[in-house]
Design a protein around this motif. Sequence first.
Motif, PDB file in Angstrom:
ATOM      1  N   VAL A 183      82.268  37.613  32.579  1.00 13.39           N
ATOM      2  CA  VAL A 183      82.831  38.897  33.310  1.00 13.39           C
ATOM      3  C   VAL A 183      82.986  39.910  32.213  1.00 13.39           C
ATOM      4  N   ARG A 184      83.494  39.693  31.109  1.00 19.99           N
ATOM      5  CA  ARG A 184      83.521  40.525  30.064  1.00 19.99           C
ATOM      6  C   ARG A 184      81.984  40.985  29.678  1.00 19.99           C
ATOM      7  N   GLY A 185      81.326  40.153  29.499  1.00 19.23           N
ATOM      8  CA  GLY A 185      79.955  40.516  29.100  1.00 19.23           C
ATOM      9  C   GLY A 185      78.932  41.081  29.956  1.00 19.23           C
ATOM     10  N   LEU A 186      79.212  40.793  31.363  1.00 22.35           N
ATOM     11  CA  LEU A 186      78.527  41.763  32.098  1.00 22.35           C
ATOM     12  C   LEU A 186      79.228  43.036  32.518  1.00 22.35           C
ATOM     13  N   LEU A 187      80.392  43.157  32.181  1.00 16.28           N
ATOM     14  CA  LEU A 187      81.069  44.626  32.276  1.00 16.28           C
ATOM     15  C   LEU A 187      80.995  45.248  30.898  1.00 16.28           C
ATOM     16  N   GLU A 188      80.109  44.874  29.889  1.00 17.71           N
ATOM     17  CA  GLU A 188      79.948  45.799  28.821  1.00 17.71           C
ATOM     18  C   GLU A 188      79.497  46.981  28.898  1.00 17.71           C
ATOM     19  N   ARG A 189      80.117  48.161  28.893  1.00 18.66           N
ATOM     20  CA  ARG A 189      79.611  49.723  29.029  1.00 18.66           C
ATOM     21  C   ARG A 189      78.203  50.020  28.517  1.00 18.66           C
ATOM     22  N   ASP A 190      77.899  49.441  27.253  1.00 16.46           N
ATOM     23  CA  ASP A 190      76.572  49.757  26.446  1.00 16.46           C
ATOM     24  C   ASP A 190      75.726  48.893  27.218  1.00 16.46           C
ATOM     25  N   PRO A 191      74.471  49.275  28.090  1.00 12.08           N
ATOM     26  CA  PRO A 191      73.747  48.421  28.726  1.00 12.08           C
ATOM     27  C   PRO A 191      72.867  47.421  27.703  1.00 12.08           C
ATOM     28  N   ASP A 192      72.553  47.905  26.439  1.00 11.39           N
ATOM     29  CA  ASP A 192      71.936  47.430  25.455  1.00 11.39           C
ATOM     30  C   ASP A 192      72.657  46.048  24.847  1.00 11.39           C
ATOM     31  N   ARG A 193      74.100  46.156  25.152  1.00 11.65           N
ATOM     32  CA  ARG A 193      74.770  45.042  24.609  1.00 11.65           C
ATOM     33  C   ARG A 193      75.342  44.101  25.928  1.00 11.65           C
ATOM     34  N   ARG A 194      74.904  44.459  26.954  1.00 11.35           N
ATOM     35  CA  ARG A 194      75.375  43.618  28.092  1.00 11.35           C
ATOM     36  C   ARG A 194      74.888  42.283  28.102  1.00 11.35           C
ATOM     37  N   LEU A 195      75.733  41.478  28.693  1.00  8.92           N
ATOM     38  CA  LEU A 195      75.027  39.890  28.782  1.00  8.92           C
ATOM     39  C   LEU A 195      74.104  39.927  29.567  1.00  8.92           C
ATOM     40  N   ASP A 196      72.986  39.289  29.063  1.00 11.29           N
ATOM     41  CA  ASP A 196      71.626  39.244  29.876  1.00 11.29           C
ATOM     42  C   ASP A 196      71.791  38.001  31.115  1.00 11.29           C
ATOM     43  N   ALA A 197      71.114  38.202  32.062  1.00 15.54           N
ATOM     44  CA  ALA A 197      70.991  37.266  33.287  1.00 15.54           C
ATOM     45  C   ALA A 197      70.848  35.858  32.800  1.00 15.54           C
ATOM     46  N   ALA A 198      69.935  35.277  31.768  1.00 21.27           N
ATOM     47  CA  ALA A 198      69.816  33.858  31.453  1.00 21.27           C
ATOM     48  C   ALA A 198      71.197  33.506  30.790  1.00 21.27           C
ATOM     49  N   GLU A 199      71.655  34.253  29.881  1.00 18.65           N
ATOM     50  CA  GLU A 199      72.764  33.671  29.112  1.00 18.65           C
ATOM     51  C   GLU A 199      74.053  33.735  30.195  1.00 18.65           C
ATOM     52  N   ALA A 200      74.387  34.703  30.854  1.00 11.74           N
ATOM     53  CA  ALA A 200      75.338  34.572  31.934  1.00 11.74           C
ATOM     54  C   ALA A 200      75.108  33.358  32.983  1.00 11.74           C
ATOM     55  N   ALA A 201      73.729  33.148  33.497  1.00  6.71           N
ATOM     56  CA  ALA A 201      73.647  31.668  34.126  1.00  6.71           C
ATOM     57  C   ALA A 201      74.131  30.671  33.310  1.00  6.71           C
ATOM     58  N   ARG A 202      73.642  30.554  31.968  1.00  7.12           N
ATOM     59  CA  ARG A 202      73.787  29.425  31.094  1.00  7.12           C
ATOM     60  C   ARG A 202      75.338  29.324  31.061  1.00  7.12           C
ATOM     61  N   LEU A 203      76.275  30.100  30.572  1.00 13.20           N
ATOM     62  CA  LEU A 203      77.476  30.150  30.567  1.00 13.20           C
ATOM     63  C   LEU A 203      78.297  29.732  31.796  1.00 13.20           C
ATOM     64  N   LEU A 204      77.823  30.083  32.883  1.00 12.80           N
ATOM     65  CA  LEU A 204      78.367  29.754  34.235  1.00 12.80           C
ATOM     66  C   LEU A 204      78.192  28.489  34.578  1.00 12.80           C
ATOM     67  N   ARG A 205      76.896  27.779  34.288  1.00 10.60           N
ATOM     68  CA  ARG A 205      76.717  26.444  34.613  1.00 10.60           C
ATOM     69  C   ARG A 205      77.352  25.372  33.534  1.00 10.60           C
ATOM     70  N   GLU A 206      77.832  26.106  32.169  1.00  9.35           N
ATOM     71  CA  GLU A 206      78.469  25.327  31.656  1.00  9.35           C
ATOM     72  C   GLU A 206      80.009  25.123  32.072  1.00  9.35           C
ATOM     73  N   PHE A 207      80.623  26.115  32.548  1.00  7.01           N
ATOM     74  CA  PHE A 207      81.838  26.116  33.069  1.00  7.01           C
ATOM     75  C   PHE A 207      81.670  24.862  34.247  1.00  7.01           C
ATOM     76  N   LEU A 208      80.555  25.132  35.136  1.00  7.07           N
ATOM     77  CA  LEU A 208      80.747  23.896  36.311  1.00  7.07           C
ATOM     78  C   LEU A 208      80.594  22.735  35.834  1.00  7.07           C
ATOM     79  N   ASP A 209      79.827  22.419  34.709  1.00  8.19           N
ATOM     80  CA  ASP A 209      79.503  21.080  34.112  1.00  8.19           C
ATOM     81  C   ASP A 209      80.771  20.537  33.624  1.00  8.19           C
ATOM     82  N   THR A 210      81.596  21.333  32.593  1.00 10.03           N
ATOM     83  CA  THR A 210      82.900  21.013  31.795  1.00 10.03           C
ATOM     84  C   THR A 210      84.142  21.429  32.442  1.00 10.03           C
ATOM     85  N   GLY A 211      84.112  22.291  33.410  1.00 11.17           N
ATOM     86  CA  GLY A 211      85.527  22.718  33.922  1.00 11.17           C
ATOM     87  C   GLY A 211      86.349  23.507  32.824  1.00 11.17           C
ATOM     88  N   ARG A 212      85.534  23.814  31.628  1.00 13.51           N
ATOM     89  CA  ARG A 212      86.423  24.578  30.564  1.00 13.51           C
ATOM     90  C   ARG A 212      85.653  25.768  30.440  1.00 13.51           C
TER      91      ARG A 212
END
Length: 557
Positions: A249-278
């Motif tokens: 959430v923080r990465g996507l709500l980064e005001r500087d678009p050049d520093r915003r979390l990209d789609a691939a990394e956001a998806a990877r982190l969400l999958r990590e959460f679903l896989d581990t629960g952490r």
Amino acid sequence: MGTEGENVRVIAGRYRLDARIGRGGMGVVWRATDQLLGRQVAVKELAFDTSLSDEEARLQRERTLREARAVAQLSHPNIIVVHDVVVDDERPYIVMELIGGGSLADRISADGPVDAREAARIGIDLLGALGRAHGAGVLHRDLKPANVLLEADSDRVVLTDFGIAQVAGATTLTESGSFVGSPEYTAPERMSGVRTGPESDLWSLGALLCTVLSGESPFRRDSLGGILHAVVVDDIRPPAQAEPILPVVRGLLERDPDRRLDAAEAARLLREFLDTGRTPRVPTGAGYTPTQRDVPRAQALHADAPPRQEPEATPTAATAAQAARHSRRGVLIAAALVAAMAGAGVSAAALLMHKGVDGGGPGPTSSRPRTSVSTGPSRPASSSAGRPSSTPTPAPTVTVTRSSVTAGAHKAPSGYGLAQDANGFSLAVPEGFTRVPQGERIFYMSPGQIFRIGIRTADPAVGGPLAVMRHADTKGPSTNPGYRDGRVTETTHGDHPAALWEFTWNGFSTAEGPRHTYDLCWEEGGRMYDVWVSAPVGKVREAKEYFDVAVDTFAVS
């Protein structure tokens, strides 16, 4: 609910409009019958501004049809299928698959917010849809819960309404100052008219995740002017329910678009959460490293050098160009706010009186970080986190190695050095930081002291870390000017009792500006340890990473 029998008609000699099932700023959506193929479809009847001249209406219609045809070329399980684009009586219609089920907004309204696992599932599906669209050069530009459908039988997530009724490349603010789109979900750079790209859709997804988790957008206010101010200027506070996926959430709500979390990394982190629960961790090594542009490639840290204020770096052509871009962006954001406030009858000057609009705007001020070993700062009330005292003591020798050097089970990530301190501890600090001892406290500071990592050791106190932090919170207004939003949370650091303290304050000078502090205090081996990080509110994302690394790698010699 549809309205049967109202204005039943056939368009393009083929599609019978049976019942109106939705209405919005973009037009009317009908449940219809494709009489040629004998199937149920959804037909969107696009609305146009009747004040346009004939030529303007023609150009807008052509651009709309061109974009609709581009969307029709997209093929993805989480993107609405566009069957046809037709014109009837000079009005365009989009023929789409009919999804049996309501929107995500309907679900939240009827059943309330979803849990973090469901939000992560929805987020992954939407990221897949956006990735496919962006790869084809199509931007959504109006991502919000009302434009996400949930299929009743399969719970399939379907993204619809790809900004079809908006002119490609149009800014969010019209010449008259009225707002087009959904301001609560619109990225700051679109507000200002500076740029519109894939990153803007990712910001909207961050706001959407906050909404599905809490039931309300973090930018909801009572007026358009208030919403614009919240998006562009105010501290961003993700809801407490977002904590399990807070890095995303923080990465996507980064005001500087050049520093915003990209789609691939956001998806990877969400999958990590679903896989581990952490709660997922943004990696600090190779790959996605959002802080590296702000961390100078280091000179090694030598503690035997006298404490000194780091000189300001000589601007390079690159940094000068970046500053110019930021300056232009600040001017455009301010202009956008003024235009929007004028259109909404709100005084922009009054709203901006207490906040400056700079290049990146104040970045997201964290909501409570995860209460675990990796989050949590705290410091005794007698210390003032982030503020070195005026009389430094002689510096003991400290050797900082490259990231390949380990201390026990701890390893410094790429971009960090491992500081072995003569005071009996070690931790990883960013390369280029300078060690400045201040009495019983040790500071590691970035050039210009923008970021300050502090460490303090002391004898255990009555009541333990929690009592110490609560007392520090009580004394906050007297030790930290403009102290606000203080939160103390009981937690653990490894197997040791700990307390996490987080707060925002005004800094020690006007030039320094508002700052945010993370502070973790814990007891270990008969001693009390305190580690904190202080940074400008616009750079809390980097500060949080520095803090997590410092706490995770901290070891007692």
